[in-house]
Design an enzyme around this catalytic site. Sequence first.
Site, PDB file in Angstrom:
ATOM      1  N   ASN A 107       4.754   7.696 -33.892  1.00 14.66           N
ATOM      2  CA  ASN A 107       5.347   6.560 -33.201  1.00 14.66           C
ATOM      3  C   ASN A 107       4.435   6.148 -32.056  1.00 14.66           C
ATOM      4  O   ASN A 107       3.710   6.982 -31.508  1.00 14.66           O
ATOM      5  CB  ASN A 107       6.724   6.936 -32.634  1.00 14.66           C
ATOM      6  CG  ASN A 107       7.392   5.754 -31.921  1.00 14.66           C
ATOM      7  OD1 ASN A 107       7.431   4.652 -32.453  1.00 14.66           O
ATOM      8  ND2 ASN A 107       7.901   6.007 -30.735  1.00 14.66           N
ATOM      9  N   HIS A 109       4.552   4.506 -28.310  1.00 14.90           N
ATOM     10  CA  HIS A 109       5.491   4.256 -27.213  1.00 14.90           C
ATOM     11  C   HIS A 109       4.713   3.641 -26.058  1.00 14.90           C
ATOM     12  O   HIS A 109       3.642   4.160 -25.693  1.00 14.90           O
ATOM     13  CB  HIS A 109       6.153   5.575 -26.780  1.00 14.90           C
ATOM     14  CG  HIS A 109       7.137   5.422 -25.681  1.00 14.90           C
ATOM     15  ND1 HIS A 109       8.375   4.854 -25.868  1.00 14.90           N
ATOM     16  CD2 HIS A 109       7.057   5.732 -24.363  1.00 14.90           C
ATOM     17  CE1 HIS A 109       9.014   4.839 -24.697  1.00 14.90           C
ATOM     18  NE2 HIS A 109       8.223   5.361 -23.772  1.00 14.90           N
ATOM     19  N   SER A 136       1.187   5.542 -25.681  1.00 17.82           N
ATOM     20  CA  SER A 136       0.989   6.871 -26.255  1.00 17.82           C
ATOM     21  C   SER A 136       1.379   6.856 -27.735  1.00 17.82           C
ATOM     22  O   SER A 136       2.391   6.245 -28.095  1.00 17.82           O
ATOM     23  CB  SER A 136       1.885   7.900 -25.547  1.00 17.82           C
ATOM     24  OG  SER A 136       1.666   7.883 -24.140  1.00 17.82           O
ATOM     25  N   ASP A 145      11.042  10.181 -28.111  1.00 19.11           N
ATOM     26  CA  ASP A 145       9.746   9.963 -27.431  1.00 19.11           C
ATOM     27  C   ASP A 145       9.181  11.273 -26.885  1.00 19.11           C
ATOM     28  O   ASP A 145       8.497  11.287 -25.857  1.00 19.11           O
ATOM     29  CB  ASP A 145       9.915   8.953 -26.283  1.00 19.11           C
ATOM     30  CG  ASP A 145      10.428   7.615 -26.794  1.00 19.11           C
ATOM     31  OD1 ASP A 145      11.179   6.958 -26.065  1.00 19.11           O
ATOM     32  OD2 ASP A 145      10.090   7.248 -27.940  1.00 19.11           O
TER      33      ASP A 145
HETATM   34  C1  GRF Z   1       5.373  -2.698 -28.488  1.00 21.74           C
HETATM   35  O1  GRF Z   1       5.443  -2.749 -27.081  1.00 21.74           O
HETATM   36  C2  GRF Z   1       5.348  -1.248 -28.919  1.00 21.74           C
HETATM   37  O2  GRF Z   1       4.823  -0.393 -27.934  1.00 21.74           O
HETATM   38  C3  GRF Z   1       6.783  -0.916 -29.123  1.00 21.74           C
HETATM   39  O3  GRF Z   1       7.337  -2.099 -29.695  1.00 21.74           O
HETATM   40  C4  GRF Z   1       6.676  -3.232 -29.082  1.00 21.74           C
HETATM   41  C5  GRF Z   1       6.493  -4.329 -30.093  1.00 21.74           C
HETATM   42  O4  GRF Z   1       5.582  -3.898 -31.034  1.00 21.74           O
HETATM   43  N1  GRF Z   1       6.909   0.232 -29.982  1.00 21.74           N
HETATM   44  P1  GRF Z   1       5.172  -4.805 -32.321  1.00 21.74           P
HETATM   45  O5  GRF Z   1       4.482  -6.045 -31.819  1.00 21.74           O
HETATM   46  O6  GRF Z   1       6.461  -5.159 -33.065  1.00 21.74           O
HETATM   47  O7  GRF Z   1       4.253  -3.916 -33.092  1.00 21.74           O
END
Ligand code: GRF
Length: 195
Positions: A107, A109, A136, A145
């Site tokens: 994942n 985060h 991360s 997380d």
């Molecule tokens: C991002 O900030 C990521 O860190 C979190 O979800 C947000 C959107 O990500 N996990 P994405 O554009 O849908 O990949």
Amino acid sequence: MKRVAILISGGGSNMVSLAKSMTGDHPGRPCLVLSNVPSAGGLQKAADMGIPTEVVDHRDFKGDREAFESALISVIDTYEPDAIAMAGFMRILTPHFISHYAGKMLNIHPSLLPKYKGLHTHQRAIEAGDAEAGCSVHEVTAELDGGPVLGQARVPIVEGDTEDALASRVLVKEHLLYPAVLERFLNGEKGLLTL
Ligand code: GRF
């Protein structure tokens, strides 16, 4: 070749970065993009890239997490993934799901774990007066997380930073970090990658 399933809930910019990175001698290829949100923008992006897509809408299971996760598992397993990359997937997963994919799930985060687990990470870093923020990539375990961190990327927090400005700065790094960590993970390489 390792098969990688990517789970999203929204725009899927991390999914796009991951999918685009899996070419040439990269050990992985995207085998599925699945969302819990039927209208997730990332589904069309995946389809445009020729990646199979699926939707398992958590609202169909009216708060029955186990039933939702059992449906997720049965759909995902038809694609026989070797790894699962959570990329903006906004549902908390129970040990039922996590144990099924133990050791195979990553994942990303948007904080420098172990700081700021959970939501609103950028706002919390700004309010704390931190000098830097970041993202991360970690292995997914039952602790939200909380799994072993495999990679981190840092950005400065600048005077007057808004949550959106910081989120955009971090997202650029996410798109570099996640593909690099995934490749190492699939190659069985250990150790923390720092960008
Ligand atoms: C991002 O900030 C990521 O860190 C979190 O979800 C947000 C959107 O990500 N996990 P994405 O554009 O849908 O990949």
